[in-house]
Write an enzyme that holds these catalytic residues in place. Structure first.
Site, PDB file in Angstrom:
ATOM      1  N   CYS A  26       0.832  -1.204   0.000  1.00 36.36           N
ATOM      2  CA  CYS A  26       0.000   0.000   0.000  1.00 36.36           C
ATOM      3  C   CYS A  26       0.860   1.245   0.000  1.00 36.36           C
ATOM      4  CB  CYS A  26      -0.869   0.044   1.256  1.00 36.36           C
ATOM      5  SG  CYS A  26      -2.221  -1.105   1.203  1.00 36.36           S
ATOM      6  N   TYR A 185      -7.525  -8.823   7.397  1.00 33.46           N
ATOM      7  CA  TYR A 185      -8.546  -8.121   6.629  1.00 33.46           C
ATOM      8  C   TYR A 185      -9.728  -9.072   6.416  1.00 33.46           C
ATOM      9  CZ  TYR A 185      -4.908  -4.660   6.342  1.00 33.46           C
ATOM     10  OH  TYR A 185      -3.955  -3.740   6.697  1.00 33.46           O
ATOM     11  N   GLY A 325       9.843  -7.405  -0.625  1.00 33.73           N
ATOM     12  CA  GLY A 325       9.060  -6.207  -0.366  1.00 33.73           C
ATOM     13  C   GLY A 325       9.901  -4.996  -0.029  1.00 33.73           C
ATOM     14  N   ARG A 326      10.171  -4.803   1.249  1.00 32.89           N
ATOM     15  CA  ARG A 326      10.851  -3.577   1.670  1.00 32.89           C
ATOM     16  C   ARG A 326      12.216  -3.405   1.013  1.00 32.89           C
ATOM     17  NH1 ARG A 326       9.541  -4.944   7.771  1.00 32.89           N
ATOM     18  NH2 ARG A 326       9.574  -6.980   6.748  1.00 32.89           N
TER      19      ARG A 326
HETATM   20  C1  FNR Z   1       2.972  -4.100   3.033  1.00 34.45           C
HETATM   21  N1  FNR Z   1       2.407  -5.378   3.026  1.00 34.45           N
HETATM   22  C2  FNR Z   1       1.201  -5.583   2.370  1.00 34.45           C
HETATM   23  N2  FNR Z   1       0.688  -6.837   2.266  1.00 34.45           N
HETATM   24  C3  FNR Z   1      -0.413  -7.073   1.534  1.00 34.45           C
HETATM   25  O1  FNR Z   1      -0.840  -8.215   1.436  1.00 34.45           O
HETATM   26  N3  FNR Z   1      -1.053  -6.038   0.895  1.00 34.45           N
HETATM   27  C4  FNR Z   1      -0.614  -4.757   0.979  1.00 34.45           C
HETATM   28  O2  FNR Z   1      -1.160  -3.869   0.342  1.00 34.45           O
HETATM   29  C5  FNR Z   1       0.518  -4.499   1.792  1.00 34.45           C
HETATM   30  N4  FNR Z   1       0.980  -3.215   1.990  1.00 34.45           N
HETATM   31  C6  FNR Z   1       2.241  -3.010   2.520  1.00 34.45           C
HETATM   32  C7  FNR Z   1       2.804  -1.734   2.509  1.00 34.45           C
HETATM   33  C8  FNR Z   1       4.110  -1.543   2.944  1.00 34.45           C
HETATM   34  C9  FNR Z   1       4.715  -0.170   2.851  1.00 34.45           C
HETATM   35  C10 FNR Z   1       4.836  -2.633   3.442  1.00 34.45           C
HETATM   36  C11 FNR Z   1       6.255  -2.459   3.911  1.00 34.45           C
HETATM   37  C12 FNR Z   1       4.262  -3.872   3.516  1.00 34.45           C
HETATM   38  C13 FNR Z   1       3.211  -6.543   3.409  1.00 34.45           C
HETATM   39  C14 FNR Z   1       4.181  -6.918   2.287  1.00 34.45           C
HETATM   40  O3  FNR Z   1       3.504  -7.342   1.120  1.00 34.45           O
HETATM   41  C15 FNR Z   1       5.140  -8.032   2.726  1.00 34.45           C
HETATM   42  O4  FNR Z   1       4.396  -9.192   2.980  1.00 34.45           O
HETATM   43  C16 FNR Z   1       5.925  -7.643   3.982  1.00 34.45           C
HETATM   44  O5  FNR Z   1       6.483  -6.343   3.845  1.00 34.45           O
HETATM   45  C17 FNR Z   1       7.044  -8.643   4.289  1.00 34.45           C
HETATM   46  O6  FNR Z   1       7.963  -8.709   3.225  1.00 34.45           O
HETATM   47  P1  FNR Z   1       9.376  -7.891   3.261  1.00 34.45           P
HETATM   48  O7  FNR Z   1       9.053  -6.445   3.221  1.00 34.45           O
HETATM   49  O8  FNR Z   1      10.064  -8.289   4.529  1.00 34.45           O
HETATM   50  O9  FNR Z   1      10.091  -8.368   2.014  1.00 34.45           O
END
Ligand code: FNR
Length: 358
Positions: A26, A185, A325-326
């Site tokens: 998001c 959710y 992700g991050r």
């Molecule tokens: C997320 N995550 C997330 N998950 C999801 O299912 N839908 C979403 O829209 C979001 N939004 C979101 C925004 C931001 C800014 C972050 C950092 C994370 C979770 C994301 O998809 C992921 O599962 C986690 O961030 C863990 O992975 P990383 O970041 O450790 O690689």
């Protein structure tokens, strides 16, 4: 040298160029609170595609206005929203990346201030542009407003909203759809006994708690072309003893498989605050268990930040795809970087940048 992260993968009629993908994230960056994508989304998502990802999944996109986490979320409940996404999808695809979208309803965690709102957090009151939230049962998430329990007519309307949003996703040109069934959710709230205390056929047994998710999957599968892949993101466990267990999730995945789902994006938690033993690859074991016990392809996600770590997850058969992700926010060119680190012979570099990678 050839590396598994750079092997193409085919799911139904879609072949992605590699297995380093970007999960939905998001951005809370809609300007007019109308769910319509902006220049930010083009640059953000376009940049991730340019960086070499095999696929990029657009952030949780609400199927109804009440399904948004915050007023600044993307939506796909009208044609204007579809038309704003279409050129972004086109650009992602022009970079060789497959474009996915996560269709979502935030349930009792909707109508909150975005995470980076200065000095404000929690539920947005109706007086400040918020709305009444809905959920399986009238049980509030800690420190958020109490949701209204959905009646069967309300559930039916939401199933139709998922179907209509899937149609718009197809029409916007997306290559695949992911249903958001994780992170506390709406669909996860139905799955988990922690948030679902209904006594009708949407509550009680696991089969009843999974009914809404399976009905959403059925209408989407019906709506989209046969060769379009459909994924579901699940929270494999609630990290709470009385919540969803990995055995429950394995059973749900078997049903999802029978209903035509092609890949499970395996996350965990967030239905209630819990102690999570977070660390590098901390959720990968769930992707591995689901893959092993159901034979359904999985995506691993969560603190995967290193090229060799990603390669190892694939070579050891723990997952079919790795979501970064991050780390992709820190370095949108992560796949190109990974190709260099792994000495892969053909990095996914855009032609315009070839002099930087000679
Ligand atoms: C997320 N995550 C997330 N998950 C999801 O299912 N839908 C979403 O829209 C979001 N939004 C979101 C925004 C931001 C800014 C972050 C950092 C994370 C979770 C994301 O998809 C992921 O599962 C986690 O961030 C863990 O992975 P990383 O970041 O450790 O690689």
């Amino acid at each position: 040298m050839s590396r598994l992260v750079f092997e193409p993968i085919t799911l139904r009629g879609m072949t992605a160029r590699n297995r380093l993908w970007v999960p939905p994230m998001c951005q809370y960056s809609v300007e007019a609170q109308d769910g319509v994508a902006t220049d930010w989304h083009m640059v953000h998502l376009g940049g991730l595609a340019r960086g070499g990802a095999g696929a990029v999944i657009v952030e949780a996109t609400a199927v109804t206005p009440e399904g948004r986490i915050s007023p600044q979320d993307l939506g796909l409940w009208n044609d204007e929203q579809r038309d704003a996404l279409a050129p972004i999808v086109g650009f992602m695809q022009s970079q060789g990346t497959k474009a996915g979208i996560q269709l979502a309803h935030a349930g009792r965690k909707a109508s909150t201030y975005r995470t980076f709102e200065p000095e404000r957090s929690g539920s947005v009151p109706v007086s400040d542009g918020g709305w009444q939230t809905v959920a399986p049962s009238a049980l509030a998430y800690p420190e958020l407003a109490e949701p209204q329990a959905l009646d069967q007519a309300g559930i039916k309307q939401l199933i139709a909203a998922f179907q209509a949003a899937a149609r718009r996703a197809v029409d916007a040109g997306f290559d695949f759809i992911e249903v958001h069934g994780a992170h506390g959710y709406l669909l996860h709230e139905f799955l988990s006994p922690l948030s679902n205390t209904r006594d009708d056929d949407y509550g009680g047994s696991l089969e009843n708690r999974a009914r809404f998710l399976l009905q959403v999957v059925d209408v989407i599968r019906e709506e989209v072309p046969d060769d379009m892949p459909l994924f579901v993101r699940l929270s494999a466990v609630d990290w709470i003893d009385t919540g969803l267990t990995i055995d429950d999730t394995v059973q749900v995945v078997r049903w999802l498989d029978e209903h035509g789902v092609d890949l499970i994006d395996v996350s965990s938690g967030s239905n209630l605050p819990a102690k999570i033993p977070s660390g590098p690859g901390y959720q990968v074991k769930f992707a591995e268990t689901i893959r092993e016990r159901t034979g359904v392809p999985t995506a691993a996600v969560g603190l995967i930040t290193q090229p060799f770590q990603a390669e190892h997850i694939l070579t050891t058969g723990q997952a079919d795809v790795v979501l970064v992700g991050r780390e992709s926010l820190r370095n949108a060119n992560f796949p190109i970087h990974a190709a260099q680190v792994l000495r892969h012979k053909t990095p996914p570099t855009p032609i315009q940048y070839h002099r930087a990678y000679r």
